[in-house]
Design an enzyme around this catalytic site. Sequence first.
Site, PDB file in Angstrom:
ATOM      1  N   ASN A 152      -7.820  19.246   7.081  1.00 16.70           N
ATOM      2  CA  ASN A 152      -8.264  18.158   6.215  1.00 16.70           C
ATOM      3  C   ASN A 152      -9.756  18.295   5.905  1.00 16.70           C
ATOM      4  OD1 ASN A 152      -8.846  15.618   5.057  1.00 16.70           O
ATOM      5  ND2 ASN A 152      -7.159  14.681   6.201  1.00 16.70           N
ATOM      6  N   ASP A 153     -10.092  18.243   4.608  1.00 19.30           N
ATOM      7  CA  ASP A 153     -11.494  18.396   4.208  1.00 19.30           C
ATOM      8  C   ASP A 153     -12.330  17.172   4.583  1.00 19.30           C
ATOM      9  OD1 ASP A 153     -11.036  20.939   2.929  1.00 19.30           O
ATOM     10  OD2 ASP A 153     -10.030  19.841   1.320  1.00 19.30           O
ATOM     11  N   HIS A 197       4.860  19.232  -7.286  1.00 19.59           N
ATOM     12  CA  HIS A 197       4.102  17.983  -7.316  1.00 19.59           C
ATOM     13  C   HIS A 197       5.029  16.761  -7.361  1.00 19.59           C
ATOM     14  CE1 HIS A 197       0.474  15.636  -8.237  1.00 19.59           C
ATOM     15  NE2 HIS A 197       1.166  14.997  -9.161  1.00 19.59           N
ATOM     16  N   CYS A 234      -4.378  18.076  -9.479  1.00 18.76           N
ATOM     17  CA  CYS A 234      -3.974  17.678  -8.119  1.00 18.76           C
ATOM     18  C   CYS A 234      -4.591  18.619  -7.080  1.00 18.76           C
ATOM     19  CB  CYS A 234      -2.447  17.697  -8.006  1.00 18.76           C
ATOM     20  SG  CYS A 234      -1.856  17.537  -6.313  1.00 18.76           S
ATOM     21  N   HIS A 242       7.423  10.451  16.680  1.00 19.88           N
ATOM     22  CA  HIS A 242       7.015  10.043  18.027  1.00 19.88           C
ATOM     23  C   HIS A 242       7.201  11.228  18.975  1.00 19.88           C
ATOM     24  CE1 HIS A 242       6.961   5.487  17.498  1.00 19.88           C
ATOM     25  NE2 HIS A 242       7.271   5.973  16.311  1.00 19.88           N
ATOM     26  N   CYS A 288      -1.697  20.766  -5.216  1.00 18.20           N
ATOM     27  CA  CYS A 288      -0.815  21.724  -5.884  1.00 18.20           C
ATOM     28  C   CYS A 288      -1.268  23.163  -5.585  1.00 18.20           C
ATOM     29  CB  CYS A 288      -0.803  21.465  -7.387  1.00 18.20           C
ATOM     30  SG  CYS A 288       0.418  20.230  -7.914  1.00 18.20           S
ATOM     31  N   LYS A 342       6.582  -6.656   2.658  1.00 16.26           N
ATOM     32  CA  LYS A 342       6.476  -7.354   3.935  1.00 16.26           C
ATOM     33  C   LYS A 342       4.980  -7.419   4.264  1.00 16.26           C
ATOM     34  CE  LYS A 342       6.956  -8.457   8.390  1.00 16.26           C
ATOM     35  NZ  LYS A 342       7.194  -9.859   8.747  1.00 16.26           N
ATOM     36  N   VAL A 391     -11.504  19.174  -3.047  1.00 17.46           N
ATOM     37  CA  VAL A 391     -12.806  18.516  -3.225  1.00 17.46           C
ATOM     38  C   VAL A 391     -13.936  19.315  -2.566  1.00 17.46           C
ATOM     39  CG1 VAL A 391     -14.117  16.374  -2.880  1.00 17.46           C
ATOM     40  CG2 VAL A 391     -11.651  16.277  -3.308  1.00 17.46           C
ATOM     41  N   SER A 393      -2.736   7.585  -2.811  1.00 20.64           N
ATOM     42  CA  SER A 393      -3.151   7.727  -4.205  1.00 20.64           C
ATOM     43  C   SER A 393      -2.582   8.987  -4.843  1.00 20.64           C
ATOM     44  CB  SER A 393      -4.674   7.740  -4.284  1.00 20.64           C
ATOM     45  OG  SER A 393      -5.189   8.690  -3.372  1.00 20.64           O
ATOM     46  N   ARG A 438      15.817 -17.559   6.333  1.00 20.54           N
ATOM     47  CA  ARG A 438      14.704 -17.868   5.434  1.00 20.54           C
ATOM     48  C   ARG A 438      14.606 -16.879   4.280  1.00 20.54           C
ATOM     49  NH1 ARG A 438       9.114 -18.315   7.539  1.00 20.54           N
ATOM     50  NH2 ARG A 438       9.343 -16.056   7.487  1.00 20.54           N
ATOM     51  N   HIS A 491       1.635  13.810  -4.764  1.00 25.05           N
ATOM     52  CA  HIS A 491       2.148  15.106  -4.278  1.00 25.05           C
ATOM     53  C   HIS A 491       2.678  14.915  -2.845  1.00 25.05           C
ATOM     54  CE1 HIS A 491       2.009  19.636  -4.685  1.00 25.05           C
ATOM     55  NE2 HIS A 491       2.557  19.416  -3.509  1.00 25.05           N
ATOM     56  N   ASN A 544       2.583   8.972   4.960  1.00 26.77           N
ATOM     57  CA  ASN A 544       2.475   7.712   4.222  1.00 26.77           C
ATOM     58  C   ASN A 544       2.990   8.002   2.820  1.00 26.77           C
ATOM     59  OD1 ASN A 544       1.140   6.664   6.473  1.00 26.77           O
ATOM     60  ND2 ASN A 544      -0.868   7.193   5.641  1.00 26.77           N
ATOM     61  N   HIS A 568       3.273  14.895   0.712  1.00 30.03           N
ATOM     62  CA  HIS A 568       2.523  15.497   1.816  1.00 30.03           C
ATOM     63  C   HIS A 568       2.498  14.571   3.024  1.00 30.03           C
ATOM     64  CE1 HIS A 568      -0.501  12.848  -0.002  1.00 30.03           C
ATOM     65  NE2 HIS A 568      -1.189  12.914   1.124  1.00 30.03           N
ATOM     66  N   GLN A 602       0.568  14.300   7.242  1.00 30.15           N
ATOM     67  CA  GLN A 602      -0.654  14.654   7.951  1.00 30.15           C
ATOM     68  C   GLN A 602      -0.378  14.875   9.426  1.00 30.15           C
ATOM     69  OE1 GLN A 602      -4.316  12.471   6.767  1.00 30.15           O
ATOM     70  NE2 GLN A 602      -2.917  11.135   5.656  1.00 30.15           N
TER      71      GLN A 602
END
Length: 329
Positions: free
Chosen positions: A56-57, A94, A31, A262, A34, A291, A40, A142, A7, A145, A134, A147, A149
């Site tokens: 992580n903030d 970056h 950023c 894993h 950086c 996909k 934030v 978004s 297909r 840079h 990711n 990175h 997690q």
Amino acid sequence: MIVAAHRQTRPWTGEEVQPKTATLPAYDPACYLCPGNARVGGARNEPYTRTFVFDNDHPCVGAAAPAPPPPPHPFFRNSPAHGLARVVCFSPRHDLTLAEMPVEDIAGVVSLWQQQTHDMGRHPGVKYVHAFENKGEVVGVSNPHPHGQLYATNFVFKTIEVELDASVRHLRGTGRGLVEDAIAAEESDGRRMLYADQHTVAFVPYFARYAYEVYVVPRRRVPHIAALNAEEAMSLARALKDVLVRFDNLWQMSFPYVQVLHQAPTDGSDVSAFHSFIAFHPPLRRPNLLKYLAGPEVGGGIFLSDTLPEDKAAELRALSTVHYKAVGS
Ligand SMILES: [Zn+2]
């Protein structure tokens, strides 16, 4: 898993993904990842020169997580998700993805995963450490840079539970490791292999759900990559570099994916049957074509693949292991 490779060329009139080709600066003052920049929450990054880890903030699991309200009905159950969430900057640059980093620096990232798995896994109440990356806007990232997690949680993720259970049953039934048998089967067939050295192999698994799904697997069965020795960790870095460069060279673009390490639970149970590995789940089937997870995948738990893993592995194998941006430079 259903393979329906016939297909593949069915007509497509829907939306296409347009990869961004704008060149990024090596340093972006706006950023939050950086070196030296403010985040934030007001904290400031160290002026780091290799890798950098911070809490992580805006953690999805954290010590400060509020207790859940009681379930509205006795039918429902809930429990608080505690743990730690950290961000890992792979490089101070970056604009430098893992694929473009020198092998020595990728080895630095592997070493950091090892260290963090060890440290976070020993944290009181932590039962599992999940390391992932990711990459790319199509998987919702978004900030370009480079990175990843780390989540360390007071519960074990479902996929890991299933893998551990299957590994234990396979070991009991055959006396052999599940992933070791998968490596042997892939090497014996050979058509889906991408990389092999003394310590590490990489292949498009026979049961690949995504077109360009790739597993990077240490030959030695260790439940956590923290247990790999220096030589094995360097080999893992070389295999990652090989695969990542092929990914980018495929369509001469920064290749998006979800990467997952894993690893076995760290809850003190017997996890000796578990064999740690890295899986890449790239969402693109063609340069501009995603996909989509639809009825069979979302509602039925069955993946529909339009491609043969042997064909995709052959495509990746045919590519240069020199990154296209480095050619001629
Ligand atoms: Zn940056």
